[in-house]
Motif scaffolding. Structure first.
Motif, PDB file in Angstrom:
ATOM      1  N   LYS A 218       1.061  -1.179  -0.066  1.00  0.00           N
ATOM      2  CA  LYS A 218      -0.149  -0.365  -0.200  1.00  0.00           C
ATOM      3  C   LYS A 218       0.904   1.378  -0.507  1.00  0.00           C
ATOM      4  CE  LYS A 218      -3.488  -2.484   0.410  1.00  0.00           C
ATOM      5  NZ  LYS A 218      -4.829  -2.336  -0.724  1.00  0.00           N
ATOM      6  N   PRO A 219       0.288   2.236   0.054  1.00  0.00           N
ATOM      7  CA  PRO A 219       0.696   3.988  -0.060  1.00  0.00           C
ATOM      8  C   PRO A 219       1.479   4.048   0.824  1.00  0.00           C
ATOM      9  CG  PRO A 219      -1.150   4.153  -1.969  1.00  0.00           C
ATOM     10  CD  PRO A 219      -1.068   2.764  -1.164  1.00  0.00           C
TER      11      PRO A 219
ATOM     12  N   ALA B 179       4.808   0.396  -4.078  1.00  0.00           N
ATOM     13  CA  ALA B 179       3.365   0.078  -3.903  1.00  0.00           C
ATOM     14  C   ALA B 179       2.785   0.381  -5.901  1.00  0.00           C
ATOM     15  CB  ALA B 179       2.582   1.594  -3.771  1.00  0.00           C
ATOM     16  N   GLU B 180       3.625   0.333  -6.681  1.00  0.00           N
ATOM     17  CA  GLU B 180       2.868   0.639  -7.957  1.00  0.00           C
ATOM     18  C   GLU B 180       2.345  -0.205  -8.793  1.00  0.00           C
ATOM     19  OE1 GLU B 180       4.337   3.903  -9.687  1.00  0.00           O
ATOM     20  OE2 GLU B 180       3.617   5.405  -8.571  1.00  0.00           O
TER      21      GLU B 180
END
Ligand code: 5GP
Length: 193
Positions: free
Chosen positions: A15-16, A184-185
């Protein structure tokens, strides 16, 4: 520990904000067979070390610590409680911990009845990031006069430095999965060996 790394790769989500979600087997649904293997591995790593008690912090530490205790002669597991406020009645050890995931400070307590001077303690937790939670537990251990034999951690996010800071202070930190980078990406996760 390859088994844990594989589960993180297949079921973990990044997650970010450098947060790894492993709710499928560690933080919400609990894979008890995996916890058992983790306990077995910590017992192998800490063989010959005196462990009178395992200390953890609620909530996610409790399950893994209890299963791990089965591999340490069923020693008692004590968990630090997240309190509403610190009650200064002298019956409890207390400290305050900054939460990485909740981004706020909260008080934690352990009853003086359950940590006795001279006991040898293994600290177990699910995640090690910046080290705030473990430093809080260490503070309680120092006040109680117990001997901290080391840390058994499921997932260390090595890039956040909390584990290495503890190692520099001379503590033994055994993390079963140590993340070097996560994205995260792309969802990519790389481990330190
Ligand atoms: P620290 O105090 O070392 O910065 O963070 C450790 C605590 O924050 C752990 O007890 C865990 O509850 C939580 N935590 C830190 N990073 C993560 C993460 O990436 N994922 C999850 N699920 N929990 C985390």
């Amino acid at each position: 520990m390859k088994l844990l790394e594989d589960r993180i790769r297949t079921e973990g989500t990044v997650k970010p904000g450098d947060v790894l979600k492993v709710d499928a087997f560690l933080n919400h649904q609990c894979d008890v067979a995996l916890f058992d293997k983790m306990g077995e591995e910590w017992a192998r790593l800490f063989v010959g070390t005196r462990v009178d008690k395992i200390l953890t912090i609620e909530a996610s530490g409790i399950g893994i610590a209890c299963v791990a205790a089965r591999h340490f002669n069923n020693v008692p597991v004590v968990f630090a409680k997240k309190a509403q406020s610190i009650n200064l009645d002298g019956e409890q050890y207390s400290t305050s911990i900054y939460s990485f995931t909740k981004q706020k400070e909260f008080p934690v307590i352990v009853s003086k009845k359950y940590l006795n001077e001279g006991e040898h303690v293994l600290i177990v937790d699910d995640f090690l990031a910046n080290g705030n939670a473990l430093n809080g537990l260490l503070h309680i251990c120092e006040t109680a006069g117990v001997i901290v034999e080391g840390f058994g951690i499921a997932v260390e996010k090595g890039f956040q430095g909390g584990g290495d800071a503890l190692r520099k202070r001379g503590y033994r930190v055994e993390s079963l999965a140590n993340i070097r980078t996560m994205n995260a990406e792309t969802g990519d996760i790389e481990f330190n060996s």
